[in-house]
Design a protein around this motif. Structure first.
Motif, short mmCIF file in Angstrom:
data_model
loop_
_atom_site.label_atom_id
_atom_site.label_comp_id
_atom_site.label_asym_id
_atom_site.label_seq_id
_atom_site.Cartn_x
_atom_site.Cartn_y
_atom_site.Cartn_z
N ALA A 121 0.83 -1.21 0.00
CA ALA A 121 0.00 0.00 0.00
C ALA A 121 0.86 1.25 0.00
CB ALA A 121 -0.92 -0.01 1.21
N GLN A 122 1.92 1.23 0.79
CA GLN A 122 2.82 2.38 0.83
C GLN A 122 3.50 2.58 -0.53
OE1 GLN A 122 3.44 4.73 3.34
NE2 GLN A 122 1.55 3.77 4.07
N GLY A 123 3.86 1.47 -1.18
CA GLY A 123 4.45 1.57 -2.50
C GLY A 123 3.51 2.20 -3.49
N ASN A 124 2.23 1.81 -3.44
CA ASN A 124 1.24 2.39 -4.34
C ASN A 124 1.08 3.88 -4.10
OD1 ASN A 124 0.65 -0.03 -5.61
ND2 ASN A 124 -0.98 -0.56 -4.19
N ILE A 125 1.07 4.27 -2.83
CA ILE A 125 0.94 5.70 -2.49
C ILE A 125 2.11 6.48 -3.05
CG2 ILE A 125 0.96 7.35 -0.59
CD1 ILE A 125 -0.59 5.24 1.06
N GLN A 126 3.31 5.95 -2.86
CA GLN A 126 4.50 6.65 -3.37
C GLN A 126 4.47 6.74 -4.89
OE1 GLN A 126 6.58 8.17 -1.37
NE2 GLN A 126 5.48 7.36 0.41
N TYR A 127 3.99 5.67 -5.53
CA TYR A 127 3.92 5.69 -6.99
C TYR A 127 2.99 6.80 -7.48
CZ TYR A 127 2.20 4.76 -11.61
OH TYR A 127 1.80 4.93 -12.91
N GLU B 51 15.18 21.76 -7.03
CA GLU B 51 15.99 20.56 -6.81
C GLU B 51 15.50 19.79 -5.58
OE1 GLU B 51 20.65 19.10 -6.71
OE2 GLU B 51 20.16 21.23 -6.86
N GLU B 52 15.06 20.51 -4.58
CA GLU B 52 14.54 19.85 -3.37
C GLU B 52 13.28 19.05 -3.69
OE1 GLU B 52 12.93 20.95 1.15
OE2 GLU B 52 13.53 22.53 -0.24
N ALA B 53 12.38 19.65 -4.48
CA ALA B 53 11.15 18.94 -4.86
C ALA B 53 11.49 17.72 -5.71
CB ALA B 53 10.22 19.88 -5.61
N TYR B 54 12.46 17.86 -6.59
CA TYR B 54 12.88 16.73 -7.40
C TYR B 54 13.40 15.59 -6.52
CZ TYR B 54 15.95 13.73 -10.08
OH TYR B 54 16.57 12.61 -10.60
N GLN B 55 14.23 15.92 -5.54
CA GLN B 55 14.79 14.90 -4.66
C GLN B 55 13.68 14.18 -3.89
OE1 GLN B 55 17.75 13.63 -4.42
NE2 GLN B 55 18.72 15.02 -5.88
N GLN B 56 12.65 14.90 -3.51
CA GLN B 56 11.53 14.27 -2.81
C GLN B 56 10.83 13.25 -3.71
OE1 GLN B 56 9.12 17.62 -1.62
NE2 GLN B 56 10.39 18.09 0.17
N ILE B 57 10.66 13.60 -4.98
CA ILE B 57 10.03 12.68 -5.92
C ILE B 57 10.95 11.49 -6.20
CG2 ILE B 57 9.14 12.43 -8.27
CD1 ILE B 57 7.36 14.02 -6.29
N LEU B 58 12.23 11.73 -6.30
CA LEU B 58 13.19 10.64 -6.50
C LEU B 58 13.15 9.68 -5.32
CD1 LEU B 58 15.47 9.29 -8.08
CD2 LEU B 58 17.07 10.89 -6.98
N ASN B 59 13.09 10.22 -4.11
CA ASN B 59 12.99 9.37 -2.92
C ASN B 59 11.70 8.55 -2.94
OD1 ASN B 59 15.42 10.34 -1.94
ND2 ASN B 59 14.48 11.92 -0.67
N ALA B 60 10.62 9.18 -3.37
CA ALA B 60 9.34 8.46 -3.45
C ALA B 60 9.41 7.33 -4.46
CB ALA B 60 8.22 9.43 -3.81
N ALA B 61 10.07 7.58 -5.60
CA ALA B 61 10.22 6.54 -6.62
C ALA B 61 11.05 5.37 -6.09
CB ALA B 61 10.86 7.13 -7.87
N ASN B 62 12.10 5.69 -5.35
CA ASN B 62 12.93 4.63 -4.76
C ASN B 62 12.15 3.84 -3.72
OD1 ASN B 62 15.67 4.56 -5.90
ND2 ASN B 62 15.80 6.69 -5.23
N ARG B 63 11.34 4.52 -2.92
CA ARG B 63 10.55 3.81 -1.90
C ARG B 63 9.50 2.91 -2.55
NH1 ARG B 63 10.93 8.84 0.84
NH2 ARG B 63 8.81 9.42 0.19
N ALA B 64 8.90 3.39 -3.62
CA ALA B 64 7.93 2.55 -4.34
C ALA B 64 8.60 1.28 -4.84
CB ALA B 64 7.32 3.33 -5.49
#
Length: 240
Positions: A34-40, A58-71
């Motif tokens: 479920a957490q992976g789906n949310i991050q996706y 760049e900060e916003a980009y890093q947040q999205i990159l972290n979310a992609a890695n967590r997914a």
């Protein structure tokens, strides 16, 4: 109470207890999924905004990159999540937030394709990366043709084929140019979204002369509503 009734009651309690144990055992996996789906979905929303022209910090980009890695961590063998991470990194390179080149993307695309060998979008995106980041146009065309084999009418596939072919037109072989013109005809005949993509990319890369000449001299001819939609883009060729 008969022995049969007692036995059934005992069996029911055991079965219920077993189901409860199985559910408890599955809770961590279900939570992780479920957490992976949310991050996706967070990542997908950002990708759509970037595609429309929004430029993140760049900060916003890093947040999205972290979310992609967590997914991806939630489902390491998900080809879809692998491709999503690759797209984020590709945009990071586009925004100059990533210093690496195709070497960080190619392994991701290869793994995604190995997991889903009949997924046309993976081949199409891989071809785009090879053309624009990997300096490998023949390899790019090969991947784009693989995408055509599995999904010739998919808008995502047509977009990547047109993007590469029109941008790299001068470097294409005569055979590949003929192939690209057929792709432009397929886009013109397809969904309106594909026709809009064709129109926008032809204008972007200034390929009106060659593409419009093909579109207005092909057999069978384009439908009148498609001709009208192309409008001023092909006005000269339509009149000639």
């Amino acid at each position: 109470m008969s022995k049969l009734v007692l036995l059934k009651s005992h069996t029911s309690r055991l079965f219920a207890a077993l189901i409860l144990v199985l559910l408890i055992w599955q809770v961590p996996a279900l939570y992780q999924s479920a957490q992976g789906n949310i991050q996706y979905y967070v990542v997908d929303e950002a990708l759509q905004k970037w595609q429309k022209g929004e430029v993140p910090t760049e900060e916003a980009y890093q947040q999205i990159l972290n979310a992609a890695n967590r997914a991806l961590e939630s489902q390491p063998e998900s080809a879809h999540y692998i491709l999503t991470l690759a797209k984020v990194l590709e945009w990071g390179m586009h925004f100059h937030f990533e210093t690496s080149g195709a070497e960080i993307l190619i392994p991701l695309y290869k793994k995604a394709i190995s997991l889903r060998p009949e997924w046309p979008v993976a081949y199409a995106d891989y071809g785009f990366v090879l053309a624009f980041w990997g300096n490998d146009l023949p390899g790019a065309v090969n991947q784009l043709q693989q995408a055509e084999y599995y999904g010739p009418f998919l808008p995502e596939v047509l977009r990547q084929q047109l993007g590469v072919g029109l941008a790299k037109w001068d470097a294409l072989s005569p055979t590949d140019k003929a192939w690209l013109l057929k792709i432009s005809g397929r886009a013109a005949e397809g969904h309106w979204s594909s026709l809009a993509t064709l129109r926008d990319l032809v204008a972007k890369y200034q390929r009106e002369i060659v593409v419009c000449a093909y579109l207005f001299n092909r057999t069978p001819p384009l439908a009148d509503e498609k001709v009208n939609y192309l409008g001023r883009l092909c006005a000269h060729q339509a009149a000639s």
